[in-house]
Scaffold this active site. Structure first.
Site, PDB file in Angstrom:
ATOM      1  N   ASN A   1      -1.583  -4.017   8.487  1.00  0.00           N
ATOM      2  CA  ASN A   1      -2.514  -5.121   8.349  1.00  0.00           C
ATOM      3  C   ASN A   1      -2.974  -5.258   6.909  1.00  0.00           C
ATOM      4  O   ASN A   1      -2.230  -4.924   5.984  1.00  0.00           O
ATOM      5  CB  ASN A   1      -3.679  -4.995   9.327  1.00  0.00           C
ATOM      6  CG  ASN A   1      -4.054  -6.350   9.907  1.00  0.00           C
ATOM      7  OD1 ASN A   1      -4.611  -7.191   9.210  1.00  0.00           O
ATOM      8  ND2 ASN A   1      -3.709  -6.579  11.161  1.00  0.00           N
TER       9      ASN A   1
ATOM     10  N   ARG B   1       0.829  -1.214   0.000  1.00  0.00           N
ATOM     11  CA  ARG B   1       0.000   0.000   0.000  1.00  0.00           C
ATOM     12  C   ARG B   1       0.862   1.261   0.000  1.00  0.00           C
ATOM     13  O   ARG B   1       0.516   2.254  -0.650  1.00  0.00           O
ATOM     14  CB  ARG B   1      -0.918  -0.006   1.232  1.00  0.00           C
ATOM     15  CG  ARG B   1      -1.778   1.223   1.410  1.00  0.00           C
ATOM     16  CD  ARG B   1      -2.843   1.375   0.351  1.00  0.00           C
ATOM     17  NE  ARG B   1      -3.629   0.165   0.177  1.00  0.00           N
ATOM     18  CZ  ARG B   1      -4.639   0.063  -0.682  1.00  0.00           C
ATOM     19  NH1 ARG B   1      -4.979   1.076  -1.454  1.00  0.00           N
ATOM     20  NH2 ARG B   1      -5.306  -1.086  -0.791  1.00  0.00           N
TER      21      ARG B   1
ATOM     22  N   HIS C   1      -5.112  -3.823   4.738  1.00  0.00           N
ATOM     23  CA  HIS C   1      -5.087  -2.704   3.798  1.00  0.00           C
ATOM     24  C   HIS C   1      -3.656  -2.312   3.469  1.00  0.00           C
ATOM     25  O   HIS C   1      -3.327  -2.015   2.315  1.00  0.00           O
ATOM     26  CB  HIS C   1      -5.847  -1.511   4.375  1.00  0.00           C
ATOM     27  CG  HIS C   1      -6.125  -0.436   3.371  1.00  0.00           C
ATOM     28  ND1 HIS C   1      -5.430   0.759   3.347  1.00  0.00           N
ATOM     29  CD2 HIS C   1      -7.019  -0.360   2.351  1.00  0.00           C
ATOM     30  CE1 HIS C   1      -5.887   1.516   2.373  1.00  0.00           C
ATOM     31  NE2 HIS C   1      -6.848   0.863   1.747  1.00  0.00           N
ATOM     32  N   CYS C   2      -2.782  -2.329   4.473  1.00  0.00           N
ATOM     33  CA  CYS C   2      -1.376  -1.987   4.255  1.00  0.00           C
ATOM     34  C   CYS C   2      -0.704  -2.955   3.292  1.00  0.00           C
ATOM     35  O   CYS C   2       0.208  -2.581   2.553  1.00  0.00           O
ATOM     36  CB  CYS C   2      -0.616  -1.999   5.575  1.00  0.00           C
ATOM     37  SG  CYS C   2      -1.320  -0.984   6.880  1.00  0.00           S
ATOM     38  N   ALA C   3      -1.135  -4.205   3.299  1.00  0.00           N
ATOM     39  CA  ALA C   3      -0.479  -5.247   2.511  1.00  0.00           C
ATOM     40  C   ALA C   3      -0.960  -5.314   1.077  1.00  0.00           C
ATOM     41  O   ALA C   3      -0.398  -6.081   0.277  1.00  0.00           O
ATOM     42  CB  ALA C   3      -0.695  -6.603   3.181  1.00  0.00           C
TER      43      ALA C   3
END
Length: 388
Positions: A350, A94, A352-354
């Site tokens: 988490n 992200r 969304h970050c990934a």
């Protein structure tokens, strides 16, 4: 790939909302022991479960991995997941992958924002600053190089002209020189195609990124914002969430809608155990950079949305069911899938970050579910990977 000497907005491009149709999704294989314990093997299993679950929905998933991890990643990932050799250090796609923008004629381009390790709080960031350009090279996608540091987790858009951000991140002088709200709005308008910026003062407490909005709040639909919330006035998060609610009250988006705020429970508080912290290998690591904190930056707003699915982290048995039920109500046209993700959380982010979505080049500004298949089933809340 060519670098375009203009801006997306000037050329008629915009960033679509996450729930608009996708052509695929990028992820980066976690592998550095500086952040994740046990050589990142537990985090790799969590990332593989996420990638396989997204691929189960029919979305094209690409996972990038360095050469020494290629065989291991290939063995963990479903055959439908494309594995591409590409160097990265961080593992949060992200923040380091390009942000894709589209226009009304079927064209798609990529915005390459500068990355400096969250304001030099993370070591070895120079490698990840090259990641977006490499993705655009690989996919032969025209590139805009934006003249500012801006991670993908630091903004959220509704696809209809509105961006949601935190002042804590965007006005950080360690990221950009002498930033101001006016200057940052104009730059986001130029590179994301937005016309309205909604500011929240702070992000989540204890967030090593210093305030990414995707841990604090996100758009669920045009005019609807999910907000991380706690009723515990003694929790350090309470003041931040209360201020955010005040910031969002009576605010209008780019199309004149007053925002509706939906509260999601704050997990925990959750803390890293001694065993989890002890499994991190910091031998030879520099003394600067993000250090894992005893309290984890857990949030249910850190989910990934496709056109008809939500992938939500399962973080706390006391709040997971409530969070899934609320998200199913807020997203009536989506199937809500819960995935255990503490191992990703231990690295500071988490789901969304990934993930970084590749919007369909034919995407048009819509609300969630408006382009779903006619035979789609009603939304349900579930836990675990969908059945194939």
């Amino acid at each position: 790939m060519r670098t375009v000497d203009s801006t997306p907005a000037a050329d008629g491009f915009r960033m679509p909302a996450e729930w608009e149709p996708h052509d695929g999704c990028w992820m980066a294989w976690p592998q550095n022991g500086y952040v994740w314990r046990e050589g990142a093997r537990p985090a790799q299993r969590a990332l593989a479960a996420l990638a396989n679950a997204v691929a189960d929905t029919g979305e094209a998933v690409t996972v990038t991995v360095t050469a020494d991890q290629y065989a291991h990643a290939r063995s963990r990932l479903d055959s439908r997941v494309r594995v591409v050799e590409m160097t990265s250090w961080l593992g949060w796609a992200r923040d380091i992958a390009p942000t894709f923008v589209v226009d009304g004629t079927g064209r798609r381009r990529g915005v390459d924002f500068a990355f400096n390790g969250y304001g030099n709080r993370y070591p070895y960031w120079a490698t990840d600053d090259q990641y977006a350009q490499r993705v655009l090279d690989l996919t032969a996608t025209d590139r805009y190089r934006a003249p500012l540091v801006l991670e993908g987790g630091s903004f959220h858009v509704d696809g209809q002209g509105t961006a949601l951000v935190t002042a804590e991140t965007l006005l950080d002088p360690a990221r950009n020189d002498a930033p101001s709200r006016t200057a940052m709005h104009h730059l986001m308008a130029a590179y994301l195609g937005v016309t309205r910026t909604v500011w929240i003062e702070w992000g989540l407490a204890y967030d090593g990124t210093r305030g990414h909005v995707d841990n604090m709040a996100c758009f669920a639909a045009p005019g609807v914002v999910c907000l991380t919330w706690t009723d515990d006035t003694s929790d350090p998060q309470y003041e931040r969430s209360a201020r955010a609610l005040e910031d969002l009250r009576n605010v209008q988006d780019a199309r004149g809608r007053t925002l509706r705020v939906e509260k999601l429970p704050l997990p925990g508080p959750l803390h890293a155990t001694e065993a989890e912290l002890g499994g991190v290998d910091r031998h030879g690591a520099p003394t600067t950079g993000t250090v894992p904190r005893p309290r984890l930056t857990a949030s249910y707003t850190n989910f990934y949305a496709t056109e008809d699915h939500l992938f939500v982290p399962l973080l706390d048995p006391e709040h997971d069911d409530e969070a899934l039920a609320r998200l199913a109500r807020i997203h009536p046209h989506h199937t809500v899938v819960g995935l255990p993700n503490r191992e990703l959380l231990l690295g500071g982010g988490n789901i969304h970050c990934a993930t970084q979505q590749i919007p369909s080049s034919g995407a048009v500004a819509t609300g969630p579910g408006s382009r779903r298949r006619a035979a789609a089933s009603p939304s349900t809340a579930s836990t675990g990977t969908p059945t194939r």
